[in-house]
Design a protein around this motif. Structure first.
Motif, PDB file in Angstrom:
ATOM      1  N   LEU A 121     -14.741  45.501  28.581  1.00 18.62           N
ATOM      2  CA  LEU A 121     -14.259  44.284  27.923  1.00 18.62           C
ATOM      3  C   LEU A 121     -13.427  43.441  28.880  1.00 18.62           C
ATOM      4  N   ILE A 122     -12.547  44.088  29.648  1.00 16.27           N
ATOM      5  CA  ILE A 122     -11.697  43.354  30.584  1.00 16.27           C
ATOM      6  C   ILE A 122     -12.540  42.654  31.642  1.00 16.27           C
ATOM      7  N   VAL A 123     -13.559  43.370  32.168  1.00 16.90           N
ATOM      8  CA  VAL A 123     -14.440  42.764  33.171  1.00 16.90           C
ATOM      9  C   VAL A 123     -15.177  41.566  32.580  1.00 16.90           C
ATOM     10  N   ALA A 124     -15.642  41.684  31.349  1.00 19.17           N
ATOM     11  CA  ALA A 124     -16.354  40.576  30.714  1.00 19.17           C
ATOM     12  C   ALA A 124     -15.445  39.351  30.569  1.00 19.17           C
ATOM     13  N   ILE A 125     -14.196  39.578  30.181  1.00 15.89           N
ATOM     14  CA  ILE A 125     -13.249  38.466  30.026  1.00 15.89           C
ATOM     15  C   ILE A 125     -12.964  37.816  31.372  1.00 15.89           C
ATOM     16  N   ILE A 126     -12.732  38.652  32.406  1.00 18.47           N
ATOM     17  CA  ILE A 126     -12.460  38.105  33.738  1.00 18.47           C
ATOM     18  C   ILE A 126     -13.665  37.352  34.271  1.00 18.47           C
ATOM     19  N   SER A 127     -14.854  37.918  34.085  1.00 21.40           N
ATOM     20  CA  SER A 127     -16.073  37.266  34.562  1.00 21.40           C
ATOM     21  C   SER A 127     -16.280  35.930  33.867  1.00 21.40           C
ATOM     22  N   ALA A 128     -16.084  35.904  32.550  1.00 25.88           N
ATOM     23  CA  ALA A 128     -16.234  34.645  31.807  1.00 25.88           C
ATOM     24  C   ALA A 128     -15.177  33.639  32.238  1.00 25.88           C
ATOM     25  N   GLY A 129     -13.941  34.119  32.439  1.00 25.70           N
ATOM     26  CA  GLY A 129     -12.875  33.218  32.877  1.00 25.70           C
ATOM     27  C   GLY A 129     -13.145  32.627  34.244  1.00 25.70           C
ATOM     28  N   ASN A 130     -13.637  33.441  35.165  1.00 24.47           N
ATOM     29  CA  ASN A 130     -13.981  32.938  36.497  1.00 24.47           C
ATOM     30  C   ASN A 130     -15.077  31.880  36.420  1.00 24.47           C
ATOM     31  N   ALA A 131     -16.081  32.137  35.585  1.00 24.79           N
ATOM     32  CA  ALA A 131     -17.190  31.190  35.461  1.00 24.79           C
ATOM     33  C   ALA A 131     -16.722  29.866  34.878  1.00 24.79           C
ATOM     34  N   VAL A 132     -15.855  29.927  33.848  1.00 32.09           N
ATOM     35  CA  VAL A 132     -15.346  28.702  33.228  1.00 32.09           C
ATOM     36  C   VAL A 132     -14.492  27.911  34.217  1.00 32.09           C
ATOM     37  N   MET A 133     -13.599  28.599  34.915  1.00 32.67           N
ATOM     38  CA  MET A 133     -12.743  27.913  35.875  1.00 32.67           C
ATOM     39  C   MET A 133     -13.546  27.271  37.001  1.00 32.67           C
ATOM     40  N   ARG A 134     -14.604  27.954  37.439  1.00 27.58           N
ATOM     41  CA  ARG A 134     -15.402  27.425  38.542  1.00 27.58           C
ATOM     42  C   ARG A 134     -16.269  26.255  38.093  1.00 27.58           C
ATOM     43  N   LYS A 135     -16.900  26.363  36.920  1.00 30.04           N
ATOM     44  CA  LYS A 135     -17.835  25.328  36.476  1.00 30.04           C
ATOM     45  C   LYS A 135     -17.132  24.131  35.848  1.00 30.04           C
TER      46      LYS A 135
END
Length: 204
Positions: free
Chosen positions: A27-41
């Motif tokens: 769950l933590i990895v999914a949140i971090i991955s989604a957060g990274n994608a949102v911040m980048r895009k």
């Protein structure tokens, strides 16, 4: 044998505790991955530290859960032929695999990974990427993960010998019940049937 089986139980409890804790990392990895994608895009921002943290957690999931996966007999097995053999023959094959394949390979990686981690720790090795993280926590995952795997193998070996001596059940049947996927499908079907029965009641 009773003492060894008790030791096996302690090892299984340790791997179960670690395995269940590691599931939260997904769950933590999914949140971090989604957060990274949102911040980048969306904001055109990125951080190597967060990307590396994501990689570290992926490594933790696979390495730390290896012993728990082995405990539940969820590792990939090529047992098309052996599953047709008598149970005792299967157990002898399992013991042979533990002694001549799992233990040598896992112990070798464990032995070689300790100085690999220690050198990184004493030199305070940092990532070569800008804003990268320190490297030794990621390298520590290797000996810890393989140590848990070796312990799981020891526990499995004890239970295999215990089964041959009539002291415990067949350890290869630990996960012989329904798979997680099958249980999920049954739950979905049960909920759907329950919903249909409510809708079909008079006055609904």
């Amino acid at each position: 044998m009773k003492i060894l089986l008790k030791l096996s139980g302690w090892i299984d409890a340790l791997n179960t505790l670690v395995g269940r804790a590691v599931t939260w990392l997904v769950l933590i990895v999914a949140i971090i991955s989604a957060g990274n994608a949102v911040m980048r895009k969306v904001f055109s921002l990125s951080s190597n530290a967060w990307l590396e943290l994501q990689w570290y957690l992926f490594g933790a999931i696979f390495l730390l859960a290896a012993g728990y996966t082995f405990l539940r007999n969820e590792h990939v097995r090529v047992d098309v032929l052996s599953q047709k053999l008598p149970e005792r023959t299967q157990i002898f094959i399992e013991i042979f695999g533990l002694l001549f394949f799992l233990f040598p390979a896992a112990c070798l990686v464990l032995w070689l990974s300790i100085p690999f981690f220690w050198e990184s720790y004493i030199t305070h090795e940092l990532s070569s990427n800008t804003e990268g993280l320190i490297r030794w926590p990621a390298k520590l995952l290797i000996p810890v993960g393989f140590a848990l795997l070796v312990l799981a193998g020891v526990s499995h070996l004890i239970k295999c010998i215990g089964f041959l001596r009539g002291a415990c059940a067949n350890p290869m049947r630990v996960s012989s019940g329904k798979s997680d996927e099958e249980a999920l499908v049954e739950d979905i079907l049960a909920q759907r049937q329950a919903g249909q029965s409510i809708e079909s009641k008079p006055g609904r």
